[in-house]
Scaffold this motif. Structure first.
Motif, short mmCIF file in Angstrom:
data_model
loop_
_atom_site.label_atom_id
_atom_site.label_comp_id
_atom_site.label_asym_id
_atom_site.label_seq_id
_atom_site.Cartn_x
_atom_site.Cartn_y
_atom_site.Cartn_z
N GLY A 275 -36.07 75.90 31.66
CA GLY A 275 -36.74 74.83 32.15
C GLY A 275 -36.30 74.32 33.27
N HIS A 276 -35.30 74.10 33.58
CA HIS A 276 -35.01 73.66 34.79
C HIS A 276 -34.49 74.26 35.88
CE1 HIS A 276 -34.81 69.91 31.67
NE2 HIS A 276 -34.45 70.86 30.43
N ALA A 277 -34.43 73.15 36.60
CA ALA A 277 -34.46 73.90 38.49
C ALA A 277 -32.40 73.81 38.17
CB ALA A 277 -34.51 73.07 39.20
N PRO A 278 -31.40 74.11 38.75
CA PRO A 278 -30.18 74.68 38.77
C PRO A 278 -29.57 73.52 39.07
CG PRO A 278 -30.94 76.13 39.78
CD PRO A 278 -32.28 75.59 39.72
N MET A 279 -29.82 72.28 40.35
CA MET A 279 -29.46 71.22 40.41
C MET A 279 -29.16 70.44 39.42
SD MET A 279 -27.06 71.80 42.60
CE MET A 279 -26.49 70.49 43.37
N GLU A 280 -30.60 70.28 39.13
CA GLU A 280 -31.36 69.60 38.45
C GLU A 280 -30.38 69.51 37.02
OE1 GLU A 280 -33.50 65.80 36.13
OE2 GLU A 280 -33.03 66.85 38.28
N TYR A 281 -30.10 70.53 36.36
CA TYR A 281 -29.19 70.87 35.01
C TYR A 281 -28.12 70.31 34.90
CZ TYR A 281 -28.63 73.75 30.64
OH TYR A 281 -28.23 73.58 29.65
N PHE A 282 -27.62 70.69 36.11
CA PHE A 282 -26.53 70.89 36.99
C PHE A 282 -26.04 68.73 36.85
CE2 PHE A 282 -22.46 70.03 40.60
CZ PHE A 282 -21.66 70.38 39.55
N ASN A 283 -27.66 68.68 37.00
CA ASN A 283 -27.12 66.89 37.47
C ASN A 283 -27.16 65.69 35.59
OD1 ASN A 283 -26.19 65.53 39.93
ND2 ASN A 283 -28.43 66.19 40.19
N GLN A 284 -27.81 67.01 34.55
CA GLN A 284 -28.19 66.71 33.53
C GLN A 284 -26.53 66.70 33.38
OE1 GLN A 284 -30.99 69.05 31.51
NE2 GLN A 284 -32.21 68.43 32.99
N LEU A 285 -25.67 68.00 33.43
CA LEU A 285 -24.63 67.88 33.34
C LEU A 285 -23.56 67.36 33.39
CD1 LEU A 285 -24.12 71.55 32.79
CD2 LEU A 285 -24.71 70.44 30.79
N ILE B 160 -23.55 78.17 33.25
CA ILE B 160 -23.91 76.49 33.22
C ILE B 160 -22.28 76.34 33.39
CG2 ILE B 160 -23.89 75.71 30.94
CD1 ILE B 160 -26.72 76.95 30.47
N ASN B 161 -21.50 77.43 32.64
CA ASN B 161 -19.63 77.65 32.16
C ASN B 161 -19.38 77.12 33.47
OD1 ASN B 161 -20.05 78.18 29.24
ND2 ASN B 161 -18.99 79.85 29.54
N PHE B 162 -19.89 77.47 35.00
CA PHE B 162 -19.47 77.26 36.10
C PHE B 162 -19.56 75.66 35.96
CE2 PHE B 162 -19.89 76.86 40.78
CZ PHE B 162 -18.88 77.61 41.50
N MET B 163 -20.80 75.35 36.26
CA MET B 163 -21.06 73.69 36.32
C MET B 163 -20.20 73.09 35.88
SD MET B 163 -25.58 73.90 35.94
CE MET B 163 -26.45 75.42 37.37
N ARG B 164 -20.39 72.99 34.09
CA ARG B 164 -19.28 72.21 33.31
C ARG B 164 -18.02 72.46 33.52
NH1 ARG B 164 -20.12 74.90 27.35
NH2 ARG B 164 -18.88 72.82 27.18
N GLU B 165 -17.63 73.58 34.16
CA GLU B 165 -16.41 73.69 35.03
C GLU B 165 -15.88 72.83 36.51
OE1 GLU B 165 -15.09 78.00 35.39
OE2 GLU B 165 -15.01 78.03 32.76
N ASN B 166 -16.72 72.78 36.79
CA ASN B 166 -17.09 72.10 38.49
C ASN B 166 -17.78 70.72 38.20
OD1 ASN B 166 -15.26 73.86 40.31
ND2 ASN B 166 -16.76 74.79 38.78
N LEU B 167 -17.40 69.64 37.19
CA LEU B 167 -18.28 68.22 36.97
C LEU B 167 -17.62 67.36 37.93
CD1 LEU B 167 -19.01 68.02 33.31
CD2 LEU B 167 -20.84 68.84 35.13
N ASN B 168 -16.13 67.88 38.36
CA ASN B 168 -16.05 66.42 39.63
C ASN B 168 -15.90 66.95 40.95
OD1 ASN B 168 -14.76 68.97 39.62
ND2 ASN B 168 -12.41 67.71 39.63
N LYS B 169 -17.24 68.27 40.98
CA LYS B 169 -17.45 68.25 42.30
C LYS B 169 -18.60 68.27 42.61
CE LYS B 169 -13.85 72.18 41.93
NZ LYS B 169 -13.47 73.19 42.30
N PRO B 170 -18.78 68.47 44.08
CA PRO B 170 -20.52 67.97 44.23
C PRO B 170 -20.99 69.13 45.25
CG PRO B 170 -18.43 67.35 46.35
CD PRO B 170 -18.01 67.79 45.74
N LEU B 171 -20.96 70.13 43.75
CA LEU B 171 -21.29 71.46 44.16
C LEU B 171 -23.09 71.40 45.06
CD1 LEU B 171 -20.24 73.43 41.21
CD2 LEU B 171 -18.76 73.26 43.74
#
Length: 293
Positions: free
Chosen positions: A231-241, A195-206
């Protein structure tokens, strides 16, 4: 064996009167979950209860020190330190303290239209493993918070505050990891790292492969573990963030929807808007307008 229901030196106990319970049942803010009885029994030698038909409320018993036993049906549960047990409503039961090493327990009887939602922690032993981030003191302070406020009488404000605190107290038992999170800092937990990695890369189309690679797993294994834990798929969680960040920009900046989309790694602003609407159940434009009504 000497048997005592109560009367232990240093004990605290509140029994909410039946007339007040009827008032609580009419209050939509707190009738979903409310305290009927609550207390603390220190060094409760000879403590004993036998209810052959159970009671209308659920009973949570949290043992800090010493030992005790809870019997439900033919099954006995030894209650050691740092364990808690929720006895379901309408369930015959017996419980008692160990004579040689008596338990020290906080306990609460609770009821309400939503009290059955805690079935996940009901009817079996639950362990709260000792840890530097256990927040044991904060949990017991929640019990005290409720006890002190109810001891000041049954004004509407006291009842509402105490019973809203009960939600926090129950959450501290049902979601132990989340309750401890505030003290964990940068603990090496797989999900938190992801989740921290996701938050650090919100500006990227990972993509999923990028997330899995950073975590050191295959995409399929990463997705399985992450989904089980959150309870959520990774990409769904990333998009929620990402949508969480989009809301912040919509609330606090004059950036256009297209600019916000670009800042969040979306090359197509229309796809961003569709994603926003799917998660937030309203378009970015409608979300922004609501603040200016």
């Amino acid at each position: 064996m000497v048997k005592k229901m109560e009367g232990f030196p240093g004990e605290m106990i509140i029994v909410v009167p039946g007339k007040i319970i009827e008032e609580i049942k009419k209050n939509p803010l707190i009738n979903g979950l409310y305290v009927t009885d609550i207390g603390f029994y220190p060094n409760a030698r000879f403590h004993y209860r036998d209810r052959k038909e159970g009671i209308e409320e659920h009973i949570l018993i949290y043992n800090l020190e010493g030992k005790g036993t809870i019997k439900i049906g033919s099954k006995e549960h030894e209650i050691l330190p740092n364990l808690f047990f929720v006895i379901p409503a309408h369930t015959p039961h017996t419980y008692y303290s160990n004579e040689e090493n008596p338990w020290n327990i906080y306990w609460v009887h609770f009821s309400g239209e939503k009290s059955d939602l805690f079935s996940k922690i009901t009817g079996h032993i639950n362990v709260i493993s000792p840890s530097p981030v256990s927040r044991k003191k904060e949990r017991t302070e929640l019990f005290t918070e409720i006890l002190v406020n109810l001891s000041m009488g049954y004004s509407r404000e006291n009842l509402e505050y105490a019973n809203l605190c009960l939600w926090h107290l129950m959450a501290s038992f049902m979601y132990i990891n989340q309750f401890r999170q505030i003290l964990k800092g940068s603990q090496p937990d797989f999900t938190i790292q992801a989740i921290n990695f996701m938050r650090e890369n919100l500006n990227k189309p990972l993509k999923l492969d990028d997330l899995a690679r950073d975590a050191g797993y295959s995409a399929s294994h990463f997705s399985k573990i992450f989904s089980e834990k959150t309870g959520h798929a990774p990409m769904e969680y990333f998009n929620q963030l990402k949508m969480q960040e989009a809301c912040r920009w919509l609330d606090t900046s004059t950036l256009s929807v297209a600019e916000i989309a670009s800042n969040l790694g979306f090359s197509d602003p229309f796809y961003f808007s569709r994603t926003f609407k799917r998660i937030m159940l309203q378009s970015p434009t409608h979300y922004r307008k609501r603040n200016f009504k």
